[in-house]
Design an enzyme around this catalytic site. Sequence first.
Site, PDB file in Angstrom:
ATOM      1  N   HIS A  72       0.839  -1.188   0.000  1.00 21.87           N
ATOM      2  CA  HIS A  72       0.000   0.000   0.000  1.00 21.87           C
ATOM      3  C   HIS A  72       0.880   1.247   0.000  1.00 21.87           C
ATOM      4  O   HIS A  72       2.047   1.203   0.404  1.00 21.87           O
ATOM      5  CB  HIS A  72      -0.919  -0.004   1.212  1.00 21.87           C
ATOM      6  CG  HIS A  72      -1.998  -1.040   1.128  1.00 21.87           C
ATOM      7  ND1 HIS A  72      -3.027  -1.117   2.037  1.00 21.87           N
ATOM      8  CD2 HIS A  72      -2.229  -2.029   0.225  1.00 21.87           C
ATOM      9  CE1 HIS A  72      -3.834  -2.107   1.712  1.00 21.87           C
ATOM     10  NE2 HIS A  72      -3.356  -2.682   0.616  1.00 21.87           N
ATOM     11  N   GLU A  74       0.886   3.874   1.872  1.00 17.98           N
ATOM     12  CA  GLU A  74       1.367   4.265   3.204  1.00 17.98           C
ATOM     13  C   GLU A  74       2.566   3.420   3.614  1.00 17.98           C
ATOM     14  O   GLU A  74       3.552   3.940   4.149  1.00 17.98           O
ATOM     15  CB  GLU A  74       0.270   4.077   4.264  1.00 17.98           C
ATOM     16  CG  GLU A  74      -1.037   4.765   3.965  1.00 17.98           C
ATOM     17  CD  GLU A  74      -2.048   3.880   3.272  1.00 17.98           C
ATOM     18  OE1 GLU A  74      -3.227   3.917   3.681  1.00 17.98           O
ATOM     19  OE2 GLU A  74      -1.684   3.162   2.315  1.00 17.98           O
ATOM     20  N   CYS A 100      -6.046   1.245   5.653  1.00 22.49           N
ATOM     21  CA  CYS A 100      -6.599  -0.025   6.122  1.00 22.49           C
ATOM     22  C   CYS A 100      -6.017  -0.288   7.516  1.00 22.49           C
ATOM     23  O   CYS A 100      -5.138   0.442   7.981  1.00 22.49           O
ATOM     24  CB  CYS A 100      -6.225  -1.157   5.157  1.00 22.49           C
ATOM     25  SG  CYS A 100      -4.464  -1.581   5.170  1.00 22.49           S
ATOM     26  N   CYS A 103      -2.100  -0.814   7.550  1.00 23.35           N
ATOM     27  CA  CYS A 103      -1.345   0.436   7.416  1.00 23.35           C
ATOM     28  C   CYS A 103      -1.504   1.303   8.665  1.00 23.35           C
ATOM     29  O   CYS A 103      -0.570   1.986   9.072  1.00 23.35           O
ATOM     30  CB  CYS A 103      -1.773   1.193   6.159  1.00 23.35           C
ATOM     31  SG  CYS A 103      -1.180   0.398   4.636  1.00 23.35           S
TER      32      CYS A 103
END
Length: 144
Positions: A72, A74, A100, A103
């Site tokens: 992801h 992040e 999410c 993260c």
Amino acid sequence: MEESIQKQLNLDKRYMRMALIWAENSYCKRRQVGAILVKDKMIISDGYNGTPSGFENVCEDENNMTKPYVLHAEANAITKVARSNNSSEGATLYVTSSPCIECAKLIIQAGIKRVVYADSYRLSDGLDLLKRANIETVSIVIDK
């Protein structure tokens, strides 16, 4: 609106536009997400969703499902700052989609104190965890 609040909102919108542009670097077809990590008005890291370094730049399998090893935005920004001489302690993360839960855990451990996001992820458990950790979360609308 108080001048300092308006100033912060203007800054937030500028950094979010940068995160939106950074998302365009993603090879993912289903969703492109970008992240910018800012500390003391300096960008200290950036990231977008995609496969690990050295892997093929294909995020989806033959069924158009995201491959399990796609990182992801992040996570890419946080691991990138970890490899630098910068510290994410007290930083603000600008991300085009709310984090999410996985993260969110990284954000907490990285010492990030504020998360600004544009779109909401389909699940809110990441935001719930950030709030539980007393991390400020801000949703802003960007004119694209």
